[in-house]
Design a protein around this motif. Structure first.
Motif, PDB file in Angstrom:
ATOM      1  N   THR A   2       0.958  -1.122  -0.080  1.00 54.13           N
ATOM      2  CA  THR A   2      -0.050   0.060   0.074  1.00 54.13           C
ATOM      3  C   THR A   2       0.858   1.137   0.117  1.00 54.13           C
ATOM      4  O   THR A   2       1.755   1.293   1.017  1.00 54.13           O
ATOM      5  CB  THR A   2      -0.976  -0.004   1.387  1.00 54.13           C
ATOM      6  OG1 THR A   2       0.016   0.268   2.430  1.00 54.13           O
ATOM      7  CG2 THR A   2      -1.892  -1.076   1.337  1.00 54.13           C
ATOM      8  N   THR A   3       0.386   2.307  -0.885  1.00 58.28           N
ATOM      9  CA  THR A   3       1.146   3.402  -0.809  1.00 58.28           C
ATOM     10  C   THR A   3       0.483   4.423  -0.063  1.00 58.28           C
ATOM     11  O   THR A   3      -0.588   4.865  -0.683  1.00 58.28           O
ATOM     12  CB  THR A   3       1.522   3.816  -2.180  1.00 58.28           C
ATOM     13  OG1 THR A   3       2.332   2.838  -2.856  1.00 58.28           O
ATOM     14  CG2 THR A   3       2.456   4.957  -2.412  1.00 58.28           C
ATOM     15  N   ASP A 298      -9.905 -12.638   3.936  1.00 59.35           N
ATOM     16  CA  ASP A 298      -9.599 -14.196   3.664  1.00 59.35           C
ATOM     17  C   ASP A 298      -7.939 -14.055   3.068  1.00 59.35           C
ATOM     18  O   ASP A 298      -7.080 -14.962   3.603  1.00 59.35           O
ATOM     19  CB  ASP A 298     -10.354 -14.590   2.377  1.00 59.35           C
ATOM     20  CG  ASP A 298     -11.763 -15.148   2.821  1.00 59.35           C
ATOM     21  OD1 ASP A 298     -11.905 -15.259   3.701  1.00 59.35           O
ATOM     22  OD2 ASP A 298     -12.647 -14.791   1.918  1.00 59.35           O
ATOM     23  N   TYR A 299      -7.609 -13.008   2.461  1.00 57.99           N
ATOM     24  CA  TYR A 299      -6.123 -13.011   2.082  1.00 57.99           C
ATOM     25  C   TYR A 299      -5.193 -12.824   3.538  1.00 57.99           C
ATOM     26  O   TYR A 299      -3.911 -13.590   3.464  1.00 57.99           O
ATOM     27  CB  TYR A 299      -5.977 -11.756   1.150  1.00 57.99           C
ATOM     28  CG  TYR A 299      -6.362 -12.200  -0.227  1.00 57.99           C
ATOM     29  CD1 TYR A 299      -5.424 -12.939  -1.316  1.00 57.99           C
ATOM     30  CD2 TYR A 299      -7.526 -11.828  -0.801  1.00 57.99           C
ATOM     31  CE1 TYR A 299      -5.711 -13.160  -2.304  1.00 57.99           C
ATOM     32  CE2 TYR A 299      -7.931 -12.185  -1.968  1.00 57.99           C
ATOM     33  CZ  TYR A 299      -6.933 -12.843  -2.874  1.00 57.99           C
ATOM     34  OH  TYR A 299      -7.264 -13.057  -4.250  1.00 57.99           O
ATOM     35  N   CYS A 304      -1.222 -13.530   3.717  1.00 61.67           N
ATOM     36  CA  CYS A 304      -0.595 -12.578   2.985  1.00 61.67           C
ATOM     37  C   CYS A 304      -0.207 -11.353   3.850  1.00 61.67           C
ATOM     38  O   CYS A 304      -0.810 -11.082   4.617  1.00 61.67           O
ATOM     39  CB  CYS A 304      -1.871 -12.121   2.000  1.00 61.67           C
ATOM     40  SG  CYS A 304      -1.488 -10.999   0.759  1.00 61.67           S
ATOM     41  N   GLN A 305       0.911 -10.854   3.294  1.00 61.89           N
ATOM     42  CA  GLN A 305       1.479 -10.027   3.876  1.00 61.89           C
ATOM     43  C   GLN A 305       1.520  -8.509   3.167  1.00 61.89           C
ATOM     44  O   GLN A 305       1.229  -8.614   1.942  1.00 61.89           O
ATOM     45  CB  GLN A 305       3.204 -10.022   4.141  1.00 61.89           C
ATOM     46  CG  GLN A 305       3.449 -11.030   4.815  1.00 61.89           C
ATOM     47  CD  GLN A 305       3.520 -11.100   6.259  1.00 61.89           C
ATOM     48  OE1 GLN A 305       4.325  -9.838   6.892  1.00 61.89           O
ATOM     49  NE2 GLN A 305       2.928 -11.863   7.145  1.00 61.89           N
ATOM     50  N   ILE A 306       1.467  -7.270   4.200  1.00 64.84           N
ATOM     51  CA  ILE A 306       1.377  -6.273   3.525  1.00 64.84           C
ATOM     52  C   ILE A 306       2.778  -5.478   3.453  1.00 64.84           C
ATOM     53  O   ILE A 306       3.133  -5.292   4.601  1.00 64.84           O
ATOM     54  CB  ILE A 306       0.350  -5.323   3.906  1.00 64.84           C
ATOM     55  CG1 ILE A 306      -1.150  -6.002   3.747  1.00 64.84           C
ATOM     56  CG2 ILE A 306       0.390  -3.912   3.464  1.00 64.84           C
ATOM     57  CD1 ILE A 306      -2.145  -5.018   4.568  1.00 64.84           C
ATOM     58  N   ASP A 351       0.413  -3.951  11.646  1.00 65.08           N
ATOM     59  CA  ASP A 351       0.139  -5.386  11.973  1.00 65.08           C
ATOM     60  C   ASP A 351       0.024  -6.496  11.014  1.00 65.08           C
ATOM     61  O   ASP A 351       0.176  -7.567  11.273  1.00 65.08           O
ATOM     62  CB  ASP A 351      -1.417  -5.298  12.590  1.00 65.08           C
ATOM     63  CG  ASP A 351      -1.572  -4.485  13.916  1.00 65.08           C
ATOM     64  OD1 ASP A 351      -0.511  -4.202  14.545  1.00 65.08           O
ATOM     65  OD2 ASP A 351      -2.462  -4.121  14.244  1.00 65.08           O
ATOM     66  N   TYR A 352       0.323  -6.210   9.712  1.00 64.51           N
ATOM     67  CA  TYR A 352       0.098  -7.197   8.535  1.00 64.51           C
ATOM     68  C   TYR A 352       1.652  -7.409   7.889  1.00 64.51           C
ATOM     69  O   TYR A 352       1.527  -7.908   7.055  1.00 64.51           O
ATOM     70  CB  TYR A 352      -1.000  -6.683   7.563  1.00 64.51           C
ATOM     71  CG  TYR A 352      -2.344  -6.434   8.172  1.00 64.51           C
ATOM     72  CD1 TYR A 352      -2.804  -7.486   8.620  1.00 64.51           C
ATOM     73  CD2 TYR A 352      -2.803  -5.161   8.258  1.00 64.51           C
ATOM     74  CE1 TYR A 352      -4.310  -7.191   9.055  1.00 64.51           C
ATOM     75  CE2 TYR A 352      -3.985  -4.876   8.775  1.00 64.51           C
ATOM     76  CZ  TYR A 352      -4.820  -6.019   9.162  1.00 64.51           C
ATOM     77  OH  TYR A 352      -6.019  -5.807   9.972  1.00 64.51           O
ATOM     78  N   ASP A 353       2.534  -6.741   8.689  1.00 66.07           N
ATOM     79  CA  ASP A 353       3.709  -6.736   8.044  1.00 66.07           C
ATOM     80  C   ASP A 353       4.915  -7.468   9.059  1.00 66.07           C
ATOM     81  O   ASP A 353       5.111  -6.918  10.120  1.00 66.07           O
ATOM     82  CB  ASP A 353       4.337  -5.328   7.876  1.00 66.07           C
ATOM     83  CG  ASP A 353       5.448  -5.417   6.947  1.00 66.07           C
ATOM     84  OD1 ASP A 353       6.438  -6.399   7.079  1.00 66.07           O
ATOM     85  OD2 ASP A 353       5.952  -4.570   6.176  1.00 66.07           O
ATOM     86  N   SER A 354       5.296  -8.601   8.785  1.00 66.81           N
ATOM     87  CA  SER A 354       5.775  -9.522   9.831  1.00 66.81           C
ATOM     88  C   SER A 354       7.644  -8.792  10.068  1.00 66.81           C
ATOM     89  O   SER A 354       7.765  -8.991  11.272  1.00 66.81           O
ATOM     90  CB  SER A 354       6.309 -10.808   9.625  1.00 66.81           C
ATOM     91  OG  SER A 354       6.780 -10.840   8.152  1.00 66.81           O
TER      92      SER A 354
END
Length: 426
Positions: A2-3, A298-299, A304-306, A351-354
């Motif tokens: 995401t940008t 679902d992703y 799935c990572q952001i 939270d979605y980026d490990s």
């Protein structure tokens, strides 16, 4: 990836609810329509119009149902639902004249009804009288619209049916069979899910495969009861009942690949009257394919990572950072507008980026050492690695970068979008 591009912040306003797009399916039926035909009954068709900037625009139209004053249309209208907008709809019913299509002459007009998407969604089922021109009632005609939201975790199913050895209902030729699938709801009412085409003069028809949403077919419940009805098409609107069968989506799923599922097509009256009655033919499900449509959630739940990339607008239109009116104002006591936006968006995305490493870029500034204008520079001034450690790392890089650059212009976002797209593609 995401940008988040931070342009000039608008004047502070109360937080508006985010527009969450939902899609709604609308089913239409009519009762007691006016009879415009001299020799036969009307052949009704429904047009759906939506108001846009004060003008009524046709969105879609139903099939034509021959010689029927109480039609249940198989066509499902799909509309986007916006909570924050008043979306005006108009349903117009016309008597169609075959090849000439749906006319818009006064004498073909069987009545109209206006309402909003919100009203249908709130009530789930709306029945209203139909009106002719100038607010005149169209006799006792009514229209019923039923709404269902298409849930994100939904998908659709593709079905292919045929039948064998159906009863012959015609004297001088063979039956003209069609198949209807109904969903039986909790209140025992039936909703028409799909009506196939008519196969002429054939007691062992193969119908064209068709697609329906899982929501439409079984409300996404595999054990919900479904009813199949086979009829013999009558051109005057009176169709003969050949037989019926009951099933569930769970049972249908056995028909995947080489496997087939079949049901006896039963006529309850014959079963009582005829001692040796076996069936009125057999209906076969030749194939079933499930196409899942996955939601964003679902992703995410599937792993799935952001990768979060932030691009900051350093153009001079933001104002001098030393001035308290500037969006980039360096205030020792509280964060400026850019930092507020950065933290608000970043704290959700992190939270979605490990690995918690975030790319941070800037555009529209003159940067050291030569003070040439750049539209895609790393705000940590490391061209080989533009990533910062966590949101706090981005904040620190921003605060460190700001005194070293000259706000300039123009506002050119394309280079950063291209850069991020290339990284995403890799």
């Amino acid at each position: 990836r995401t940008t988040a591009t931070m342009g000039e912040a608008p004047e502070s306003s109360p937080q508006a609810p985010l527009a969450v797009l939902s899609k709604v399916e609308l089913r239409v039926s009519c009762k007691h329509l006016l009879d415009r035909d001299t020799l036969n009954k009307s052949d009704p068709c429904v047009l759906l119009l939506m108001q846009s900037q004060g003008q009524w625009m046709e969105v879609d139209r139903s099939e034509v149902i021959k010689s029927n004053l109480n039609p249940v249309f198989a066509k499902i209208f799909t509309v986007d639902y916006y909570f924050e907008e008043v979306q005006k709809l108009r349903f117009e019913v016309y008597d169609s004249h075959g090849h000439a299509g749906v006319g818009t002459h006064d004498d073909d007009f069987l009545g109209g009804m206006e309402c909003t998407v919100g009203q249908i969604v709130a009530q789930k089922r709306v029945t209203k009288p139909l009106f002719l021109k100038y607010g005149k009632f169209a006799g006792k005609s009514t229209i019923t619209v039923i709404s269902e939201e298409i849930s994100g975790n939904n998908g659709y199913v593709e079905l292919a049916f045929r039948a064998k050895k159906l009863d012959d209902k015609d004297l001088f030729s063979k039956s003209d069979p069609f198949l209807e699938i109904y969903r039986i709801d909790d209140d025992r009412s039936e909703q028409l899910v799909y009506r196939t085409e008519v196969v002429k003069n054939n007691l062992s028809p193969i119908w064209e495969p068709f697609k329906v949403s899982l929501n439409s077919l079984c409300s996404c419940e595999e054990k919900r009861k479904l009813r199949g009805v086979v009829g013999d098409y009558g051109s005057r609107g009176k169709h003969d009942f050949i037989g019926e069968f009951f099933t569930t989506f769970e049972e249908m799923q056995k028909a995947m690949g080489e496997n087939k599922v079949q049901w006896d097509c039963m006529n309850p009256k014959y079963k009582i009257k005829k001692r040796n009655y076996k069936n009125s033919g057999v209906v076969v499900l030749l194939d079933l394919k499930i196409h899942r449509v996955y939601s964003f959630l679902d992703y995410i739940m599937g792993g799935c990572q952001i990768h979060f990339t932030v691009a900051i607008d350093f153009t001079a239109s933001n104002g001098d950072p030393r001035n308290s009116c500037s969006l980039h104002y360096i205030n020792p006591y509280q964060p400026n507008e850019y930092l507020k936006a950065l933290v608000a968006v970043g704290e959700i995305c992190q939270d979605y980026d490990s690995d918690k490493k975030f790319s941070a870029l800037g555009f529209g500034a003159r940067i050291p050492p030569k003070y040439e204008v750049s539209h895609d520079f790393a705000i940590n001034f490391n061209p080989d690695n533009d990533e910062c450690e966590g949101i706090q790392g981005v904040v620190e890089s921003y605060q460190s970068c700001l005194p070293k650059i000259q706000l300039y212009g123009p506002t050119n976002v394309a280079p950063i979008i291209s850069k991020v797209a290339r990284v995403a593609a890799d």
